[in-house]
Enzyme design. Structure first.
Site: not given
Length: 678
Positions: A331, A385, A416, A455, A518-520
């Site tokens: 998202p 979300q 966030c 998340k 999650n990430g890169d």
């Protein structure tokens, strides 16, 4: 005798050293070590000279900065806009008949078709997107492709769902929407619903008719039945009381604690208890317990997840989603809109999720926030979300969207990093309050039978990881999956994601809990390394990598580095433009809205470096691209980080920008910063 020349006393000049040879260019390995993309030397060029950025650090598309207007000027401009002949009545525009408007002369929009057509901008090149679908255009005369319309009297069909109905919006505006499941669960967990009520409003409620017998008040520990309006929506929490609840480990406060908090904030503290009906002296007709907000919903549903073994269903009774090795589009705020998700679906994405929506805005019936929940028919596995700070707010919101929307799972954002969200106690600030997380997950998982996912980030502060302490318990609280972004809130998007820590969390997770990393993720090799390298990680969520190159989903499925051409990239932009016109409209307003979101997206795509230009493949997400020229003029234009060049690309797709047009990017990732971007 000949005269002798006088001796020269000047010192002999020093021998001039030969110019040293220029230093050799850095090797690709050295560039990679410095975080610079190793572009082949044949394509490098000097950095273009640009004007200094404006006061806000960002310069719009070559135009002069806008002057700040006063409120009077805004009112004057709004009045002139309302009186403009360009504001053609929707009914008149759709039918082409002046008498089609039911409001007649009292309509606040113009009915002068000739005056509108005289000032309407010229049509754009191409065909109306609705005509391509074989449907009548809902914008009629105002469509910027009206010259391509055909006589088609077939009923128009929308492929988008999850729109906010007017009846539900009015209930939310009037705070009359009922949340029986959420209130029952909050009561079952022993959590208090604390709201602020002015004394005058409370007096009016007590003197009003007893329309809602399901509200009871508890003052000083003594239960007293009082009539009150339905105050279940738009709850405003007392921050001091909530902090005290967190200190007590999420346990319910006693009467003295409530009284102290009420005295401190100078408000009346009311506990909403909708689980059981209050007793009144005045006899009222009982409501149908299976009818809530006009919908048939049983009230005797299970109230919590793994809190009471008698009332709580096992997680296997819920809908099961297998996240393993599915391509999950994250998202994404602003750029992750419905047209972009449709585009990613055509390029191979399996799971999509709507943009983050704030719970308080959804509960207030804000149409702009509800638009974030819209779903296209092509999104076969879709989640929503939401983001909230308190258990009762999040639980009510989930019950609300569970009743009114179609989705496959709901995700709670607890990672966030935006200051506006964190300062309200939501987002990544919840990582500092594990008992609040427990209450939110327990309360939320019981109000829906759809899977609940969470998340998070690794931590709030760098070096103080907290996610590993959640994965072992969050499944017992009711979550089906947890997504871990390998950065702290303090890092934002700088440095590399910590995948070693994500793997550690996955090892601690129960077997039935899906752990999503999650990430890169920016290539199929990144995907293979993280998914196949650890059997405990179910899948990877792709975020910025999809913004820079949405064809990453195709690369992963085909296991190749796609050396995409500029023409193929332009076709992808055309597809997004077509989806945007279908979603936001083909009239002037819809065209400019599509242009705005296209420009926001181009702020990310310019960071892509074609495979054929690199000495080292694949490109890494945090490499800083040097100034380079492409293999053709269009590829060079797409590589520009100037907002003025992005506007030129938009003009290739949507025609010339209107007079006085300016643009400044809303989002600017701090993974690397430049002194200018326009």
């Amino acid at each position: 005798m000949a005269d002798t020349a006088p001796a020269d006393d000047r010192p002999e000049p020093c021998p001039v050293a030969a110019d040293p040879s220029p230093p050799p260019p850095p090797t690709p390995e050295e560039l990679v070590a410095r975080g610079v993309a190793p572009v082949k030397p044949a394509f490098l060029r000097p950095a273009p000279v640009r004007d200094a950025p404006g006061e806000d650090g960002r310069r719009a598309s070559g135009a002069a900065p806008l002057e700040k207007k006063s409120k009077r000027q805004f009112r004057r401009d709004r009045k002139q806009e309302q009186e403009s002949v360009l504001r053609l009545c929707v009914a008149v525009a759709k039918s082409g008949n002046v008498d089609a408007c039911k409001f007649g002369a009292s309509c606040r929009f113009t009915h002068d078709i000739d005056a509108y057509l005289a000032q309407k901008p010229a049509d754009l090149e191409g065909t109306c997107p609705f005509t391509v679908l074989g449907q009548p255009c809902p914008y009629g005369l105002t469509c910027r492709f009206s010259g391509t319309h055909k006589d088609n009297h077939a009923p128009s069909e929308s492929h988008e769902i999850n729109t906010l109905s007017k009846d539900v919006q009015k209930l939310l505006w009037k705070t009359k929407y009922k949340f029986p499941r959420a209130s029952e669960q909050i009561k079952h967990l022993g959590l208090k619903e604390v709201i602020k009520i002015k004394a005058s409003a409370l007096a009016e409620d007590r003197s009003a008719d007893h329309d809602n017998p399901d509200v009871s008040c508890e003052l000083n520990g003594d239960e007293k039945t009082e009539s009150s309006c339905n105050t279940a929506v738009n709850v405003e929490h007392d921050s001091s009381l909530c902090e005290e609840m967190d200190k007590l480990g999420g346990e319910p406060l006693d009467g003295d604690s409530v009284a102290r908090a009420a005295k401190k904030s100078k408000i009346e503290v009311v506990e909403i208890n909708k689980g059981g009906a209050g007793t009144h002296d005045t006899k009222t007709e009982p409501e149908d317990p299976n009818l809530v907000n006009g919908l048939e919903v049983p009230l005797n549903i299970p109230s919590s997840c793994r809190v009471d073994l008698v009332e709580t269903p096992h997680l296997r009774e819920r809908k099961i989603i297998d996240f393993r090795e599915k391509l999950y589009l994250a998202p994404l705020t602003t750029v992750g809109n419905l047209p972009f998700r449709r585009l990613c679906k055509t390029l191979g994405a399996d799971i999509t999720c709507g943009e983050m929506a704030m719970c308080t805005n959804l509960m207030q019936g804000q149409a702009s926030e509800w638009a974030l929940l819209r779903r296209h028919s092509s999104e076969d596995l879709f989640g929503v979300q939401i983001c909230g700070a308190f258990p009762d707010t999040v639980a009510r919101t989930i019950e609300l969207v569970d009743n009114e929307c179609s989705f496959d799972f709901v995700d709670i954002n607890m990672g966030c990093p935006i200051d506006l969200v964190v300062n309200k106690g939501a987002g990544s600030s919840l990582l500092n309050k594990p008992m609040r997380i427990k209450s939110i997950v327990q309360a939320s998982s019981a109000v829906t039978k759809r899977p609940l996912t969470v998340k998070v980030r690794t931590a709030f502060f760098e070096g103080r990881n907290r996610a590993d302490s959640l994965v072992s318990d969050i499944y017992d609280w009711g979550a089906s999956a947890i997504t871990i972004h390998g950065r702290s809130r303090q890092q934002r998007y700088s440095k590399n994601a910590d995948w070693d820590y994500i793997n550690q969390c996955a090892q601690k997770a129960p077997d039935d809990l899906h752990v999503i990393g999650n990430g890169d993720i920016f290539s199929f090799t990144d995907w293979n390394r993280h998914v196949s390298g650890s059997s405990k990680i179910s899948t990877c969520m792709i975020a910025r990598g999809a913004l820079v190159k949405p064809w990453i989903f195709t690369e992963i499925k085909e296991q190749r580095d796609w050396d995409i051409t500029s023409g193929e990239r332009l076709n992808i932009l055309k597809e997004f433009t077509r989806f945007g016109l279908e979603h936001w409209g083909s009239d002037t307003k819809g065209v400019e809205t599509t242009r705005h979101f296209l420009l926001e997206w181009l702020g990310y795509t310019c960071r892509y470096i074609p495979v054929g230009l690199l000495d080292v493949v694949p490109q890494q997400l945090n490499w800083r691209p040097p100034s380079y020229c492409g293999r053709d003029d269009l590829e060079t234009l797409m590589a520009s980080d100037s907002a003025a060049d992005w506007v030129r690309i938009s003009e290739l797709l949507l025609g010339k920008v209107p007079e006085g047009f300016t643009f400044a990017p809303k989002h600017k990732s701090n993974s690397y910063d430049r002194a200018e971007n326009g």
